[in-house]
Design an enzyme around this catalytic site. Sequence first.
Site, short mmCIF file in Angstrom:
data_model
loop_
_atom_site.label_atom_id
_atom_site.label_comp_id
_atom_site.label_asym_id
_atom_site.label_seq_id
_atom_site.Cartn_x
_atom_site.Cartn_y
_atom_site.Cartn_z
N GLU A 19 14.18 92.80 19.54
CA GLU A 19 13.62 93.62 19.22
C GLU A 19 14.22 94.47 20.83
OE1 GLU A 19 10.61 95.51 18.58
OE2 GLU A 19 10.74 93.67 16.17
N TYR B 242 6.53 93.24 24.54
CA TYR B 242 7.31 92.64 24.03
C TYR B 242 9.27 92.67 24.81
CZ TYR B 242 9.57 88.78 20.62
OH TYR B 242 9.97 87.68 20.30
N SER C 6 15.42 88.20 21.31
CA SER C 6 15.18 88.65 20.25
C SER C 6 15.37 90.07 20.27
CB SER C 6 13.29 89.08 20.98
OG SER C 6 12.97 89.56 19.24
#
Length: 319
Positions: free
Chosen positions: A128, A150, A126
């Site tokens: 992120e 996460y 991801s």
Amino acid sequence: MTKTAIISGVTGQDGAYLAQLLINENYKVVGLTRSYNNFNSRSFKYLGIDDKIIIEECDLLDFSSIIKILIKYKPDEFYNLGAQSSVGASFEQPIGTINYNTQSVLNILESVRILTMDTKVYQASSSEMYGQVKSLPVSEKTPLHPLSPYAISKASGYWIGVNYRESYGVHCVNGVLFNHESYLRSPNFFVKKVIRTSLEIKNGIKSHLHVGHIDIKRDFGYAPDYVKAMWLSLQQNKADDYLICSGKSIYLRDIINYTFDYLGIKKDRLIEDPSLFRPTDIEDIYGDNTKAKSALKWEYDKSFFNVLDILIEEEKENL
Ligand code: NAP
């Protein structure tokens, strides 16, 4: 010859669209779910593929369950999409998120290694994990600086994938995906929540849309196009990492304004609630998709406002 693919997290947004794509490509598709009890085939029915997928219960935290599935199906490809995928929820459940999202990757790659299988593994990484970036756009070479549990879990999964590739020659591809949306997105994610709640306001079911920090920018795309990149990335002879993104970022506030204007909703229906702010948030992020477009011949040139048109209309039809 028919290829076999296993998809973990098949009940999620990406799992369902990827299963549809692979079925159209004549794969035998085996979808993994954590539990038959909570299993929901709604997405498969929506895509018309519910009678074309084999569903198996498999806890990715249980090493022996993965070994059994691999021996049973001898898959050509394994797409690891199963994860606690919400940044917001990860601040509430940091230990569960980090444990699940890293241990699962390790279990899959270690199983493939021990069984000496030539299964190609796709790891759902991801954007992120880049978090606090010093320069934009993000490229495959940008250093990681995760800002949430996460993101930490995805950074860890990413490096596990790189390590199994470099140390043991396991064919593991990291697809680093930026936000991508569709009608099948879970309702707790921002774009889906904005569209669904806006329609509920329009229909008199809800009065307001409550949101957290919306003066931040993200690179958004369309899920059915992004799963194509996942598949293409496993069709290459050499395993590598790819950024899958639109190349542009837009403000979350602009998504709300666009949706409200589209549906004729007044701006006083928006409530910005500081209690929904996250402890840390990325201010702006967008990626460079040059490598994915040239190496994978992946095509993507949609404006996210055009994607919003599709999503609002699809939600209206199905509400
Ligand atoms: P999703 O809709 O949230 O689906 C994830 C699936 O993982 C669920 O359907 C669930 O299936 C399974 N799962 C396993 N452990 C879980 C847990 N502890 N909590 C919740 N669900 C769990 O995710 P998605 O949007 O399809 O994304 C697919 C993958 O790409 C994920 O790994 C995600 O982190 C990653 N990703 C997504 C985006 C995005 O914008 N969508 C961007 C970057 C990366 P069962 O309950 O049936 O097992």
